[in-house]
Design a protein around this motif. Structure first.
Motif, short mmCIF file in Angstrom:
data_model
loop_
_atom_site.label_atom_id
_atom_site.label_comp_id
_atom_site.label_asym_id
_atom_site.label_seq_id
_atom_site.Cartn_x
_atom_site.Cartn_y
_atom_site.Cartn_z
N ARG A 89 71.58 -1.04 95.69
CA ARG A 89 71.09 -0.07 95.54
C ARG A 89 72.16 0.88 95.09
N SER A 90 71.84 1.94 96.11
CA SER A 90 72.89 2.75 96.24
C SER A 90 73.61 3.35 97.97
N ASP A 93 71.42 5.05 99.70
CA ASP A 93 70.30 4.40 100.28
C ASP A 93 70.18 3.29 101.22
N CYS A 94 70.95 2.57 100.88
CA CYS A 94 71.65 1.37 102.26
C CYS A 94 71.48 1.55 103.18
N TYR A 97 68.11 2.51 104.78
CA TYR A 97 67.04 1.74 104.67
C TYR A 97 66.20 1.58 105.81
#
Length: 238
Positions: A89-90, A93-94, A97
């Motif tokens: 993921r970007s 987004d990490c 999460y």
């Protein structure tokens, strides 16, 4: 008011692999506030102790008792590994999460992710894939991801291993800020200087056994065991 998940009580905890004891028996109580530093030579059992406390290891004997139900306890603690877990993921987004797993709307989760990245000093393009990050940046990303839920307890396994002095100083700043906000921190380190700077109290392991505990100041003023004295002096231990 939500009840605390601490104290955590370990009662004669023992871990074995392929019939060999790698930790224990260890009995201790984790409570209060501050940063607990777990020290000891290679193979002493530091990582195993952290994993047993967090619930990542199956305990062969004894037990670890938190205050609260298992689901609540899991949700209110976090673990940062020595080698951060990366996702495809970007960066943003990490970090976001865990909030998305909690059901937070994606837009809100990403906004909080941006704030968390800023808080840990992660000044990179957050839309970039996480794979492009340097070692220090990956560790900051993992810290931001762990802290975004404001955990009551945070475990860290050698969070500054193989990092340069600048990255180490930044991560120590993040950890002391988290401690001051009320997160209870338990971390392992080989870096004696780092332990001196951060430790409110010390757990010293040798050969899988907890052989010394105490406040950071008292420990470094005069360790009570020859193994601990040798370790902080940089001597080789058998």
């Amino acid at each position: 008011m939500v009840s605390a998940i601490l104290p955590l009580v370990l009662e004669d905890v023992e871990l074995r692999r392929q019939g060999k004891r790698i930790l224990g028996p260890v009995s201790l109580t984790l409570e209060g506030e501050g940063i607990t530093v777990v020290m000891g030579p290679n193979g002493a059992g530091k990582t195993s102790l952290l994993r047993a406390m967090h619930g990542l290891e199956r305990i062969n004997r004894g037990r670890a008792v938190w205050q609260g139900g298992a689901e609540d306890v899991r949700a209110r603690q976090a673990f940062v590994f020595q080698t951060p877990v990366l996702m495809r993921r970007s960066v943003l987004d990490c970090i976001a999460y865990p909030l998305i797993l909690d059901g937070v709307a994606r837009r809100d989760a990403r906004a909080r992710g941006e704030a968390a990245a800023e808080e840990v000093g992660l000044h990179v393009t957050l839309s970039a894939p996480v794979s492009v990050l340097s070692g220090g940046e990956r560790q900051k990303m993992a810290l931001a991801r762990a802290l975004i839920r404001a955990p009551e307890v945070l475990f860290l396994d050698e969070p500054c291993a193989n990092l340069d002095l600048h990255s180490t100083a930044e991560i120590e700043r993040v950890l002391t800020a988290a401690r001051d906000r009320g997160t209870r921190i338990v971390m392992s380190t080989h870096n004696v200087g780092q332990a001196r700077r951060l430790a409110d109290d010390i757990l010293f392991l040798f050969d899988g056994r907890l052989i010394e505990t105490g406040s950071g100041d008292a420990f470094f003023a005069g360790p009570g065991t020859p193994e601990a004295r040798a370790h902080i002096n940089g001597d080789l231990l058998p």
